[in-house]
Structure formats: structure tokens, C-alpha cells
Scaffold this motif. Sequence first.
Motif, short mmCIF file in Angstrom:
data_model
loop_
_atom_site.label_atom_id
_atom_site.label_comp_id
_atom_site.label_asym_id
_atom_site.label_seq_id
_atom_site.Cartn_x
_atom_site.Cartn_y
_atom_site.Cartn_z
N SER A 21 0.83 -1.20 -0.07
CA SER A 21 0.30 -0.06 0.06
C SER A 21 0.70 1.76 0.02
N TYR A 22 1.73 1.10 0.33
CA TYR A 22 2.45 2.19 0.27
C TYR A 22 3.31 2.66 -0.43
N VAL A 23 3.94 1.54 -1.49
CA VAL A 23 5.16 1.28 -2.53
C VAL A 23 4.33 1.99 -2.95
N GLU A 24 2.95 1.78 -3.62
CA GLU A 24 1.73 2.22 -4.28
C GLU A 24 1.60 3.49 -4.17
N MET A 25 1.30 4.32 -2.28
CA MET A 25 1.33 5.89 -2.92
C MET A 25 2.45 5.75 -2.72
N ARG A 26 4.13 5.81 -2.51
CA ARG A 26 5.37 6.70 -2.78
C ARG A 26 5.42 6.60 -4.80
N ARG A 27 4.77 5.49 -5.30
CA ARG A 27 4.91 5.57 -6.85
C ARG A 27 3.80 6.32 -7.55
N ALA A 28 2.29 6.64 -7.13
CA ALA A 28 1.93 8.06 -7.16
C ALA A 28 2.20 9.05 -7.23
N LEU A 29 2.66 8.57 -6.45
CA LEU A 29 4.03 10.83 -6.08
C LEU A 29 4.57 11.30 -6.44
N VAL A 30 5.54 9.57 -6.90
CA VAL A 30 6.55 9.69 -7.84
C VAL A 30 6.46 10.32 -9.32
#
Length: 340
Positions: free
Chosen positions: A130-139
Motif C-alpha cells: 500500500s505504501y509502495v503504491e502511494m509513493r509510486r503515485a507521488l513520484v
Amino acid sequence: MIRLAIIGAGLMGEDHAKIVAEDLPGATLQVVCDMSGERAAMVAERYGAESVATDAEATIRRDDVDAVVIASPDFTHAPLTMACIAAGKRVLCEKPLSQSPAECEAVMKAEQAAGARFVMLGFMRRYDQSYVEMRRALVEGKIGRPLMMHNFHRNVETPATDFTGAMAITNSAPHEFDVVRHVLGTEFISVTAHQPRRSDDRVAPVVMVLETGDGQLVTIEINNNADYGYDVRAELVGEAGSIAMNNVAYTRTDMKLAASTSYDADWRGRYHEAYVRQNRDFLRFAETGHFPEIASDSWDGYCATVVAEAGAAALSAGRKQPVTMMDKPEFYQGHKGVAA
Ligand SMILES: NC(=O)c1ccc[n+]([C@@H]2O[C@H](COP(=O)([O-])OP(=O)(O)OC[C@H]3O[C@@H](n4cnc5c(N)ncnc54)[C@H](O)[C@@H]3O)[C@@H](O)[C@H]2O)c1
């Protein structure tokens, strides 16, 4: 084959031993060390370790140990991590690196003096999908500039009867401090902390509001006596959209005009996959010396501890406290990235 020693064979140490035995091809469980010989023997027997020990420092120095996992109590983390650096062994140290920023600084100094990366910290939330996807969305710029991140961390009940609001901040919240810094890619600059009143003598939830250096607001609720289950939630709010973590449940029961999903009693099931991913990254680190892109390091351990200290001070003072960090040493620059 990397020969691992696990130091501290309690709840977490046993979990690490299980992961090494079942999910880490490329590693062998060489030593299980616990100051209780009985506990060490029990975990070693269960997961097929080569040997058992009761002396942590001697275990770290052994010729047949290539790398170390530290899962003993908090106060042992910094001294044992420094013993690993001195012995030239890469170490995965459970969080926190230390409860004291000064001790974290001492570990950073020792690592820098050794001239190479030795320390990875067990802030495994970074590996949770879940955090991997949040960070990827921001990047990738998917939800625009981040504005806020809301976080909820709920446990069934406090681990000890003398648990306090300050301990919720220094023991439970560091996972949130670390993963929010990681997802947002920025530092906290201030914190306030508040508590509602409970009708009994159990520790009430703590709610923190933190500001980041990039002008974001972060809320963190730590409710150690939520009663209903282990429940971690987060929502990342950007200017063009928002990403919320789903409750992870493999099944739903439909019965008597209602649908229900269940909660775990603690963190181990919820984060099993994250621990495995983290430990696989640690194994690659031990093999190659290349620090994993998304892992937490000594600097991150220092930052989480500084924020925790400011949060506890904010709770006790009843007002906003600055979060004051040293400048990031050159040595720790440039390993931020996104998991594949
Ligand atoms: N990453 C996570 O999600 C997570 C979750 C829980 C706990 N932790 C951390 O893991 C660590 C261990 O927690 P736990 O719940 O397993 O505790 P625990 O009390 O169940 O186990 C600790 C074990 O360490 C042993 N020990 C104590 N001092 C020792 C020493 N000097 N040398 C060798 N063994 C020693 C004890 O005998 C005990 O068996 C803590 O620092 C905690 O913060 C991390």
C-alpha cells in the motif's frame, strides 16, 4: 550462502527465524542467540538452526556468521549494531535504532568511520504494497502535489499495564514517522499531540498533527486500546486525487443480511509480506554491500527518534514543538527510490 545470526529470539526474533527458514533461499540460520538459552534452543530447534548461543557480542564476532539480525529489546539495538559495524558484519536491526538521538548519532558516526554501509533498520512498512503504491503515485505525479497524509494505528490493547501516551509516541508511532517521511520524501518540522479522555484507566489514543518542511500536514492517531483488532489505515491526499489503504482481508463472510471481514490480533499477519520483502532485500545487501533503494538506514533511524522525542515533548508541554534535526550527512544522501 549467507550465514545469519538472529539475536533475541522473542516474538520478532522467532518471526525472523521463520522467514529465514521458509522464505530466504540463499541464507542459512547459523545461530539463534538469546540471553535465555531455553528460548534460543526452542526457536533453533523449531526452525533448524545450526547452533544456539546466549552471548550476543560473542555471536556477532563468530567466524561462521556473515550477517546479523537484531531482535532483542530496544536498549540493546545501538550497542549491538555498533558491535556489528566493528566486526564488519551487515546488520538488520529492528526498530528503533535507539530511543536516544545521541545514541543514533553514535551509530551513524561509527558507520561513517567504517566507510561503508552496514546498517539496515527494520522499518518494514516501506515494503508494504500500500505504501509502495502511494509513493509510486507521488513520484509519477498521479495525484498532484501532496497536501496531507492521515494515518491510524490501532492495536487491540496495550502491551503493558504501565503503558503511557508518551510510549504510544515513542514505541508505536515511529513506524508512521518513518513511512510518512519515506512516502512524502520530506522531513517533519513541528508536532502537536493531543489525547481525548477515556472513561477507564487505560491509555487513551494520542493524535498528532505534524507539519513538514514542504508545507504538508500529517495526522497520526495511535490507539493502543482500540479493542476490536489490529488496524492500520492511511490516506494520502493530493491536489488532484487521493489514495487510501484498503483493509487487507482475504475473505468476506456474508450471513444473516450482513457482510463481515475479520481483523488480525497483531501486526504479524498483516505485514508478513513486508517482512519477507524486507529480509530478502537485507540478504541482497549482505551479499553485495549495495544498500537497498527503499530500505531504512541509520539516518532514518535517527530521524524517527528525533520526531518521537519532539512528539513526547509536545504531549507533555501541551503545545507545538519544533522538530530539530542535524543536517543529513553526505554519507546518507541518495538512496531514495521506488520499489519495483
Ligand atoms: N518491526 C516491527 O514491526 C516490530 C514489531 C514488534 C517488535 N519490534 C521490535 O523488536 C524488538 C523485540 O521485540 P519483541 O516483541 O520480540 O520482544 P520480546 O521481549 O518478545 O523478545 C526479546 C528477546 O530478546 C532476548 N534478549 C534480551 N536481551 C538480550 C541480549 N542482550 N542478548 C540476546 N537476547 C536478549 C529476550 O530474552 C527475549 O527473548 C523490539 O526492539 C521491538 O521494538 C519490531
